[in-house]
Design a protein around this motif. Sequence first.
Motif, PDB file in Angstrom:
ATOM      1  N   GLY A 301      42.765  43.531 -40.459  1.00  0.00           N
ATOM      2  CA  GLY A 301      43.580  43.531 -38.970  1.00  0.00           C
ATOM      3  C   GLY A 301      42.500  43.655 -37.919  1.00  0.00           C
ATOM      4  N   PHE A 302      43.237  43.340 -36.641  1.00  0.00           N
ATOM      5  CA  PHE A 302      42.442  43.931 -35.401  1.00  0.00           C
ATOM      6  C   PHE A 302      41.930  45.100 -35.374  1.00  0.00           C
ATOM      7  CE2 PHE A 302      42.077  44.852 -31.094  1.00  0.00           C
ATOM      8  CZ  PHE A 302      41.278  44.151 -30.698  1.00  0.00           C
ATOM      9  N   LEU A 303      42.475  46.218 -35.646  1.00  0.00           N
ATOM     10  CA  LEU A 303      41.663  47.384 -35.433  1.00  0.00           C
ATOM     11  C   LEU A 303      40.809  47.639 -36.384  1.00  0.00           C
ATOM     12  CD1 LEU A 303      42.442  49.815 -33.644  1.00  0.00           C
ATOM     13  CD2 LEU A 303      43.988  50.750 -35.201  1.00  0.00           C
ATOM     14  N   ALA A 304      41.252  47.290 -37.712  1.00  0.00           N
ATOM     15  CA  ALA A 304      40.125  47.531 -39.146  1.00  0.00           C
ATOM     16  C   ALA A 304      38.858  46.757 -38.494  1.00  0.00           C
ATOM     17  CB  ALA A 304      40.577  46.803 -40.238  1.00  0.00           C
ATOM     18  N   ARG A 305      38.811  45.541 -38.033  1.00  0.00           N
ATOM     19  CA  ARG A 305      37.608  45.028 -37.567  1.00  0.00           C
ATOM     20  C   ARG A 305      36.858  45.747 -36.516  1.00  0.00           C
ATOM     21  NH1 ARG A 305      41.214  40.676 -37.488  1.00  0.00           N
ATOM     22  NH2 ARG A 305      40.844  40.202 -35.106  1.00  0.00           N
ATOM     23  N   ARG A 306      37.704  46.185 -35.608  1.00  0.00           N
ATOM     24  CA  ARG A 306      37.103  46.890 -34.333  1.00  0.00           C
ATOM     25  C   ARG A 306      36.353  48.191 -35.042  1.00  0.00           C
ATOM     26  NH1 ARG A 306      38.441  42.897 -32.915  1.00  0.00           N
ATOM     27  NH2 ARG A 306      36.325  42.519 -33.823  1.00  0.00           N
TER      28      ARG A 306
END
Length: 404
Positions: A301-306
């Motif tokens: 997910g987006f947050l996991a990638r960040r």
Amino acid sequence: MSNSLSIKRVPSLDVLRGIAIVGTLLSNIWIFTSAVGDDWTGRIGGAWDEDVSLVSSLLSNGKFLGLLSILFGVGMAIQFESALRHGHRWPWRYEWRSLLLMADGFIHFALVVEFDILMGYALVAIIIAPLLRLRTKWLVVATALAGALHLYMQFRTMMWTAPAEEPLPEDYRDDPASAQDTSSYPTPTYFEEVAGRIEYFWDGRQEAFIIAPPLSAFLFLCGALLWRAGLFRGDEKARRLSRRLAIGGLGLGVPLSVWEYLPLPGSDISGGLSRYTIAPIVAFGYLGLILILLRSRGGSGFLARRFADVGKTALSCYMLQNVVALVIFSSWGLGLGPLGSVGTILAWAGISALLMLAAYLWLRRFRQGPFELVWRAAVDAPFRHVDRARERQRREKDAPVSVS
């Protein structure tokens, strides 16, 4: 804080490191903002401004530092296996790596903040790195001994703590004569702060060199054991171990953390053990819970990638977050403080977002963070000639023999 490029990265480890770095900032941001509840940010929070501070402490105080320590131990185990695969003598290269980390930590301590963790990590790593050569059963014994030493020091400190002083009269704050006016005191310059940290070096390193080492050794070795147990492999055994960590760590650690704030017998003991004993228990729970969530959601997910971006540049982000906070809130910097609880949380969220953006943009062009690149070059420098000679010998050995 980062692994060698020659080692295949484990995506969940990057996410976990990123969460640990950002979570550690949530603990430290209160020191930078000197949080009080009587300014405009306190009025935004209103009656629940103190509740925000309490929830933040329950979630973060010592917990994410414990998680970061466990992950440091995982990194040690990965480096150990890499050294064996490449035929390097363990732990000579890792000891050099740790000495450089200690030097890096001293620079960070002197130039940025007095609560640097890198020196303490490096010191403990130098001591316990040879233990990774032990068989797993003996490594378990060493881990238990480190944990026992930590508990002994904790309870010994609690037993010898001086009794609390008599409380001040209720009207003490209302007496003008009792209040000390500090407004006329000159605020120290940046260079005076640096000189003060260096002058009182040992006073500022009590936690890193005396209190924390047995706990750090225990958590490092736990991280190495969890790696050997296959926690990060993604199979059914790993899922089962993650569930046990989540249920055990949170099931035991959360009630003990809350106990400190309840009018119950033993709350003073719980308070004394909060940061250095109960918080690491919660850290194991965080580790298991995050792994469960990553596996259930694919970890992409987006947050996991960040968070993964921050984890890949963990050393740089750890130092950058402290530099940014220092410049924003120090008296010689922008001086944006003191802040109340709500303002402090907003500051943490803003700096965390800045870290994620900076890491994302940097990794679009480079494979490692800026400090990681410099540090990696320094780590490899003494062994470059030996490695080239060994690679040359390997190629000559593997070259086909021509038959005339």
